[in-house]
Each structure stands twice: as structure tokens, then as C-alpha cells.
Design an enzyme around this catalytic site. Structure first.
Site, PDB file in Angstrom:
ATOM      1  CE  LYS A   1      -1.804   3.055   1.919  1.00 53.83           C
ATOM      2  NZ  LYS A   1      -1.568   4.470   1.494  1.00 53.83           N
TER       3      LYS A   1
ATOM      4  CD  GLU B   1      12.969   0.823   9.913  1.00 54.56           C
ATOM      5  OE1 GLU B   1      13.431   1.640  10.736  1.00 54.56           O
ATOM      6  OE2 GLU B   1      13.509  -0.268   9.672  1.00 54.56           O
TER       7      GLU B   1
ATOM      8  CB  CYS C   1      13.317   9.146   8.007  1.00 55.36           C
ATOM      9  SG  CYS C   1      14.429   8.008   7.182  1.00 55.36           S
TER      10      CYS C   1
ATOM     11  CD  GLU D   1       9.887  13.479  10.951  1.00 56.63           C
ATOM     12  OE1 GLU D   1       8.730  13.052  11.113  1.00 56.63           O
ATOM     13  OE2 GLU D   1      10.806  12.792  10.480  1.00 56.63           O
TER      14      GLU D   1
END
Ligand code: NAD
Length: 497
Positions: free
Chosen positions: A183, A258, A292, A390
Site C-alpha cells: 500500500k 521505521e 527521515c 519533526e
């Protein structure tokens, strides 16, 4: 500015289930925008529970009745190498599609396409070299590990470097004999639509690879809650990871997570300043800052702080922002207007939290598209939101420190723990600091360059479980222990009176 539109864009992005491209059963679609015009360029099928059910059933059939899980490692390895060859052969085309859909600079998208090929090559090699443990108890027992694929792996991926991150899950899941339902992220479904033809040409049997497009809360959620999907490998935001963790709990699924990051780059006064500048500028502004492992908090020892900030800001101001398809571009357009708004909101927040020394808004001359000027805030306090949260864009916070202890405390002072970058020429400090910092991965006097054999993953809110090398093989397989008695059974004799 010219707006490059690749030739051969699909007229519709469909699911790929059991070897065929299909629309959603109910006909649902969603809009896909390109980040330079922010106009809808294609409709993608929006998968619902029923579409996920079909894809999982196909993958399940391919697992229980098909040849894939039973092939010799060498046979699967050959198919994986062919996939790598095909990805390499079409790297320019892949990069062109990826750049159009994500806004990533074309040179960097090309590097990511090549890395995707390398992921397949690496796991193709690893499964033929793979050996499992045998344990001998002299005269009594032999025990060995029978490693088995698990079943249908659900792979849920984000929109930053989408094709490469899909390969990072597809390659080990397939190498180990599982079948999959992918997905991909809804902002960027274009490059994922190319996998099906690559897999067909490489000889992946029907039903082994299935792809369902759609929104996270619909298609993603249905995949997580499907009882016939024992594994979920997820890359995305920490908040989404928490939701998936909770939703998978009733099924006791295997999870690999992750998640997000706010990684520190720590520059000591004894570091090679030029190299540290190169790496810390690249570390936050490459991939548009949508990375990331971005070193988005730079901690600098006071003795070199002013000089560092001045040179850093100068570099940031000179970064070439523009058309993602132009090979000279260093920072392109952010993926989507929603993400652009989020990043811009942090730029405004930062103006109240730090000293703006570069950027701070749209670059001049770029009045449409999701462009953000590389933005640098200095003197940022550790409780500032731009230090803690973030941002996932071309925005960096710089903070001074006076001692090793303070640097370590600042480095560890966030909920995240994905990566850390340390710049020093003092051997003892380098190792002591690296070992004490709360991060899944540390780069010492180094830019983010990763050997595929090393563990990949974060600690704290940055992830659960590690993939990379044999750890990926472990995640996608069951290790069954088989115990064999070599002489008489040693069972105590119950029930003999
Ligand atoms: P996201 O969490 O919004 O979405 C990731 C994927 O999850 C998408 O496919 C989305 O559709 C799906 N999803 C969303 N809600 C879901 C739900 N309830 N159930 C199932 N699936 C759902 O993340 P994003 O914005 O696409 O990606 C950016 C984030 O990914 C950043 O936080 C970044 O740090 C992180 N990231 C981490 C790594 C890593 O390896 N640690 C790598 C790349 C990106």
C-alpha cells in the site's frame, strides 16, 4: 518556469491484484497532484476493505498453492537479479516519474532509483549465502533451524523517496519467499505503478506481488486489520505507527516500524569544519529535507559557533532551489500543498523561536509550486518546537553548546532517536559520544552513507525493530527449531506405576 511533464503518464493509476490492473470494486478514486503546478494530473483508484480482501486472497493463494515460497533460494535470487537489472535499465525513466510526482531533484531521484536496484541485488545475494544454525549435543541430539517464509506481508510506505523505500521492503519480503500486498503513499502513487510490469517481466509468479492504492485510513487500515496478513512492515510518521501498533495488537502481528526523526548533528571545535559543513548542509537539504534521517538539529561547540553559523547560512542562501527536473537543482518542490503548509507553519513558528539567518519563506521568483527557501534558525532553545518536532522540510535549527555533557544532553533531548552525526577528531570522545547518544544509527565524521548489511532503525519514538541485512531476513521469516534425538528418548517414564 517551464513545467516538465513526462511522456507516457498513465491515464489512471489502478491497483494490481492477482496479475491484473483493476479499479476499485466500488469505483472510488482520489486525486493525485504534481508538486510544481499543484494540479491534479491523474486519478488513482482508492482501495477499500473489499479491494484489500481481494489482494490478500490473491497473495494468500500464491503463498499456499503457488511455487514462490518453495523455490530454491537460487531460483528466487535469479528473479530478484532480473528485477534489479530492469530497474537499472529504466533508472532514467523511473527518476523522471519520481521527480514529477514527488518534486525531488532529478539527480537525487536517479540515485534513489539506483539504490532501489541495489536493494534487490543485495537480498538476491544474501538469500543464496544464507546459512542457518545447527546445534549438536554430542551423542544425544541435533537441533537445527528450519527457516520459513511467513505468509502475506503487508507493506505500507511513505511518500519520501517512495520507489526506493518500497524496494527496501519488497526485496527482503520476496527474497525470503513471502507474498505481498503493498500500500504505497497516497501523495505519490506514480512510481509504484511501474513495479507490476517490472515484476512480470522478471518472472515473479502471478499473485505474489499485489498493490492496492488508497488512503491510509481506508486501504492501509484494512491491510493492518486483515486477519490473513501476519506481518506489517511500516515506514511513516511516529503517530501513524502508534495507530497501526494498536490496530495490529488484537491480531498479534509481527511489526517492523521505521518512524520519524529529529536527528542531531554535533560539531565539536576540533572537527574538520569544511567536511562538517558539507555534510550538515547536505544532511538537511538533500531530498528537499524530506528525509527521515535528516540532521535537522545542529549542535555546535561555542568556540566555533559564530563562524559555523555564518558559513552555514551563506551556504544555505546559495543552494539552488527550482525546477525538480533541472539537473542543476539542489532543492526542488515539496511533495504536496498540505505538507508545504505544514513546513511553512514551522518556518513562521521558528521566527518566534530562533534567529533567522537564511531563507524564511518562498524563494524569490518561484511563485507557484511548493517551494521553500532553505531556512536556517540559529540560537534555538531546546524547548523550542522547531528543536523538538519533526518538520520534514528544508528547515534547520542550530544551537550552541559548551561541554561534551551538554552536547550529549541536547542531542538526547527529544522523543526521537533515529540517527546522529558526530564531528570530532578526538578518538575517545568520538566513540564515547557515539555509544552514549540515543540513536539507532550513528555516523562519525561521515555523511549518511549506509552499507546495506548494517542494521537500520531507530530507538525511542523513531521505531521498533531493525531491518537491514540479516535482520530483514529475520523479520520476514519464522525460525522454527527442530530437535532430533540421536539415541533413546530421554523422557521420564510417567504412568508405569
Ligand atoms: P504517514 O505516517 O502519514 O504515512 C505513511 C503510510 O501510512 C502511507 O502509505 C499512509 O497512507 C499510511 N497510513 C496512514 N494512516 C494509516 C493507518 N491508520 N493505517 C494504516 N496505514 C496508514 O507518513 P508520511 O507523511 O507518508 O511519511 C513521512 C514520515 O515517514 C516522516 O515522519 C518520516 O520521518 C518517516 N520516515 C521514516 C523512515 C525510517 O526509516 N525511519 C523513512 C522514511 C520516512
Amino acid at each position: 518556469m517551464t513545467h516538465h511533464i513526462p511522456e507516457g503518464l498513465p491515464d489512471r493509476i489502478r491497483h494490481y491484484i492477482d496479475g491484473a490492473f483493476v479499479d476499485s470494486i466500488g469505483g472510488e478514486t482520489f486525486d493525485v497532484l504534481d508538486p510544481v503546478s499543484n494540479e491534479t494530473y491523474v486519478q488513482a483508484a482508492a482501495g477499500q476493505r473489499a479491494d484489500i480482501d481481494l489482494a490478500v486472497a490473491a497473495a494468500r493463494r500464491a503463498f499456499t498453492d503457488g511455487p514462490w515460497p518453495k523455490l530454491l533460494p537460487r531460483q528466487r535470487s535469479r528473479v530478484l537479479h532480473r528485477i534489479a537489472d530492469l530497474v537499472e535499465a529504466s533508472d532514467a525513466r523511473l527518476a523522471e516519474f519520481e521527480t514529477f510526482d514527488t518534486g525531488l531533484p532529478i539527480t537525487q531521484a536517479l540515485g534513489q532509483a539506483q539504490r532501489a536496484a541495489e536493494n534487490f541485488r543485495f537480498f538476491a545475494d544474501l538469500i543464496v549465502a544464507q546459512s542457518d544454525d545447527t546445534y549438536k549435543v554430542p551423542g544425544r541430539q541435533v537441533n537445527y533451524v528450519n527457516r520459513k517464509p511467513i505468509g502475506v506481508a503487508g507493506l505500507i510506505t511513505p511518500w519520501n523517496t517512495p520507489f526506493m523505500l518500497e524496494s527496501w521492503k519488497l526485496a527482503p519480503a520476496l527474497a525470503t519467499g513471502n507474498t505481498v500486498v503493498l500500500k504505497p503513499a497516497e501523495f505519490t502513487p506514480l512510481s509504484a505503478s511501474l513495479w507490476a510490469a517490472i515484476f512480470e517481466e522478471a518472472g515473479v509468479p502471478q499473485g505474489v506481488f499485489n498493490l492496492v492504492n488508497g488512503l491510509g485510513e481506508e486501504a492501509g487500515d484494512a491491510l493492518v486489520k486483515h486477519p490473513d496478513v501476519p506481518l506489517i512492515s511500516f515506514t511513516g510518521e511516529s503517530r501513524t505507527g502508534q495507530v497501526i501498533f494498536a490496530n495490529a495488537a488484537p491480531f498479534l502481528k509481527g511489526l517492523s516500524m521505521e518512524l520519524g526523526g529529529k536527528s542531531p548533528a554535533v560539531v565539536f571545535a576540533d572537527a574538520d569544519l569544511e567536511s562538517a559543513l558539507d555534510a550538515t548542509v547536505f544532511g538537511v537539504f538533500s531530498l528537499n529535507g524530506e528525509r527521515c534521517t535528516a540532521g535537522s538539529r545542529i549542535l555546535v561547540e561555542r568556540a566555533i559557533y559564530d563562524d559555523f553559523v555564518e558559513q552555514y547560512a551563506e551556504r544555505a542562501r546559495n543552494i539552488v532551489v527550482g525546477d525538480p527536473h533541472d539537473p542543476a537543482t539542489e532543492v526542488g518542490a515539496l511533495v504536496h500543498p498540505e505538507h508545504y503548509d505544514k513546513v511553512m507553519s514551522y518556518v513562521e513558528i521558528g521566527k518566534g523561536e530562533g534567529r533567522l539567518v537564511a531563507g524564511g519563506g518562498r524563494p524569490e521568483g518561484l511563485d507557484r509550486g511548493n517551494y521553500v527557501a532553505p531556512t536556517v534558525f540559529a540560537d534555538v532553545a531546546p524547548d523550542a518546537r522547531i528543536f523538538q518536532e519533526e518538520i520534514f522540510g528544508p528547515v534547520v535549527a542550530i544551537t550552541p553548546f559548551d561541554s561534551d555533557e551538554e552536547a550529549l544532553a541536547l542531542a538526547n533531548d527529544t522523543k526521537y532517536g533515529l540517527a546522529a552525526y558526530i564531528w570530532t577528531n578526538d578518538l575517545k570522545r568520538a566513540h564515547n559520544f557515539s555509544q552514549a547518544v540515543e540513536a539507532g544509527m550513528v555516523w562519525l565524521n561521515s555523511n549518511n552513507v549506509r552499507d546495506l548489511r548494517t542494521p537500520f532503525g531507530g530507538v525511542k519514538a523513531s521505531g521498533l525493530g531493525h531491518e537491514g541485512g540479516y535482520r530483514s531476513i529475520d523479520f520476514y521469516t519464522d525460525q522454527q527449531a527442530v530437535h532430533i534425538t540421536l539415541n533413546e528418548s530421554h523422557a521420564p517414564r510417567f504412568g508405569r506405576g
